[in-house]
Design a protein around this motif. Structure first.
Motif, PDB file in Angstrom:
ATOM      1  N   SER A 159      -0.490  53.583  21.148  1.00 11.23           N
ATOM      2  CA  SER A 159       1.042  53.761  20.929  1.00 11.23           C
ATOM      3  C   SER A 159       1.782  53.051  19.500  1.00 11.23           C
ATOM      4  N   SER A 160       2.347  53.690  18.638  1.00 15.27           N
ATOM      5  CA  SER A 160       2.049  53.695  16.880  1.00 15.27           C
ATOM      6  C   SER A 160       4.241  53.293  16.824  1.00 15.27           C
ATOM      7  N   ILE A 161       5.015  53.732  18.674  1.00 12.47           N
ATOM      8  CA  ILE A 161       5.891  52.907  18.350  1.00 12.47           C
ATOM      9  C   ILE A 161       5.799  51.549  19.794  1.00 12.47           C
ATOM     10  N   MET A 162       5.282  51.978  20.348  1.00 11.38           N
ATOM     11  CA  MET A 162       5.224  51.082  22.207  1.00 11.38           C
ATOM     12  C   MET A 162       4.721  49.933  21.884  1.00 11.38           C
ATOM     13  N   PRO A 163       5.236  48.780  21.302  1.00 12.12           N
ATOM     14  CA  PRO A 163       3.816  47.630  21.263  1.00 12.12           C
ATOM     15  C   PRO A 163       4.201  47.430  22.827  1.00 12.12           C
ATOM     16  N   LYS A 205       1.542  48.686  24.722  1.00  8.38           N
ATOM     17  CA  LYS A 205       1.394  50.144  25.511  1.00  8.38           C
ATOM     18  C   LYS A 205      -0.721  50.062  25.162  1.00  8.38           C
ATOM     19  N   ASN A 226      -3.293  52.700  26.534  1.00  3.69           N
ATOM     20  CA  ASN A 226      -3.209  54.460  27.561  1.00  3.69           C
ATOM     21  C   ASN A 226      -4.732  54.838  28.064  1.00  3.69           C
TER      22      ASN A 226
END
Length: 470
Positions: free
Chosen positions: A321-325, A327, A329
């Motif tokens: 994620s670019s916003i959720m450290p 993470k 996938n």
């Protein structure tokens, strides 16, 4: 302004780049079809080169083409087959539906190379030299050569590119299943908890599915090698082809490629429709579906890491994620699924291209270039996706045995093992009680004193449950 030369075909003169190996027919096709702005895959051209080489050699054997021209053509075509002149095949995918533009592109390049060998200059036609139609295309038509080439090219791609990676994935899934030992996980049907099974069962089932898909790919290779239309020329009657010509050419190509290539018994049928090609891509579609099942199951079983099943752990290959450290996938699984989607779209294209009144009309299918392009794209995407999926995802897969045990212990569906002892209705009551009070089946049964503890331990033993209660 770029240097140009003048080439001629039956419609008149055409300007051609001075350094181009092709001639007027190809130049017209380049002007007429600026659609996809990309040519057919190189393998089509390479197999076409091999075909033209074999045709020239057989003509020389049969005495239907003089040795001087035949040798020059064979040597030139061999260079095309080796991929030495790929830049000179610019004809667009979305061209004439018979593939005539591609066939003429090959004829012209081979003729030019042959004429250069004969000391006649960079020209597609020369007095006393090689002519693209009269000599390179002798005894042939686009209508029988292009479908033959597309069948052989696709068979080679399936055998050489896709089958090896599928076999490797089968092996790796088997190794991961063995590494899981007797770890038991909860089964799921309708996305809901079901009775337990071993992780090895799950991974082994995936290995079986991929193994069966590989078997389908082998059948596709065989199907593509049968009923080849070479020798039918324009409409399947063989006008212009010497008797026995096609059989000799296919024998040479069989030896060259290690395939069992067989001439069609009914040439009209082989040229008027592409049912065998559709059938072969159907096996590719089934392979994509099998791979999608594997990828989708793995990503769901690894979902979490705290709010999902999290029974499996997949290798972390990139931040998610670019916003959720923090993470991570299941990106490689998602890649495989997207490839499967594309293959299913290509399958629709291949099928529609054979539809009566659309592609297959009277004595010829007129949507062969798009069929060939779609087929080869499907195989290329699957081969690359499986290669990466096996190496960077499945090979590093691991099992969270503690998490698996926790979910089995808390599952309501282990009550199924008590049905022979307590009956269905009482077991349903026990499951409902356990659910409402947030307890395990074991806790409810022991509280009610329904089964002695030692017997209950045996009945609810996870490994025993996963092996059918035995």
């Amino acid at each position: 302004m770029a240097d140009l030369r003048i080439e001629r075909d039956s419609l008149g003169p055409m300007e051609v780049p001075a350094d181009a190996l092709y001639g007027a027919s190809t130049a017209r096709a380049v002007e007429n079809f600026p659609i996809a702005r990309r040519p057919l895959p190189p393998r089509i051209v390479h197999v076409y080169g091999a075909l033209k080489q074999a045709c020239a050699e057989v003509h020389a054997e049969m005495g239907t083409l003089d040795g001087r021209r035949a040798e020059a053509i064979a040597q030139a075509a061999a260079e095309v087959a080796r991929g030495l002149h790929d830049a000179h095949f610019p004809v667009d995918v979305y061209q004439t539906g018979s593939g005539t533009s591609t066939n003429m592109n090959v004829n012209e390049v081979v003729a030019t190379l042959a004429n250069e060998r004969l000391g006649l200059g960079r020209v597609t036609k020369a007095e006393g030299g090689v002519h693209p139609n009269d000599h390179v295309n002798k005894g042939q038509s686009s209508n029988d050569t292009f479908p033959t080439v597309m069948h052989v090219a696709c068979a080679l791609t399936l055998r050489d590119d896709l089958l090896p990676v599928l076999e490797r994935l089968v092996t790796t899934l088997g190794e991961r299943a063995e590494a899981a030992g007797d770890t038991v996980k909860i089964g799921r049907t309708h996305l809901m908890d079901a009775t337990p099974l071993e992780v090895a069962h799950v991974l082994g089932a995936h290995a079986t599915a991929v193994r069966e898909a590989a078997g389908g790919i082998r059948r596709a290779v065989d199907r593509l090698c049968r009923d080849l239309p070479l020798g039918g020329t324009a409409v399947g009657t063989g006008l212009g082809a010497p008797p026995g010509f096609a059989a000799r050419v296919l024998a040479r190509l069989s030896d060259r490629f290690g395939l069992s290539l067989r001439e069609a018994e009914d040439h009209v049928a082989a040229q008027s429709a592409k049912h065998a090609f559709v059938e072969a891509h159907g096996h590719v579609r089934t392979c994509a579906l099998a791979l999608a099942k594997v990828a989708n199951d793995l990503r769901h079983l690894a979902a979490g890491p705290r709010a999902g099943p999290a029974e499996l752990r997949l290798p972390a290959v990139q931040p998610g994620s670019s916003i959720m450290p923090g993470k991570v996938n299941p990106v490689l699984c998602e890649s495989v699924l997207q490839v499967a989607m594309r293959v299913l779209g290509n399958d629709a294209t291949v099928t529609l291209a054979d539809l009566a009144g659309v592609g297959s009309i009277f004595e010829l299918n007129t949507a062969m270039p798009v069929m060939a392009d779609a087929f080869l794209e499907s195989v290329a995407l699957l081969a690359r996706a499986v290669d990466v999926f096996e190496a960077r995802c499945v090979r590093g897969l691991s099992v969270d045995a503690a998490r698996c045990h926790e979910l089995v212990e808390r599952s309501l569906m282990v009550v199924t093992a008590l049905v022979p002892r307590l009956g269905y209705d009482l077991c349903a009551e026990i499951a409902d009680d356990a659910y409402r009070t947030n307890r395990t089946i074991r806790e409810v049964v022991l509280e009610r004193g329904l089964v002695p503890a030692e017997e209950l331990d045996a009945l609810l033993d996870p490994v025993r449950l996963a092996r059918g209660g035995q």
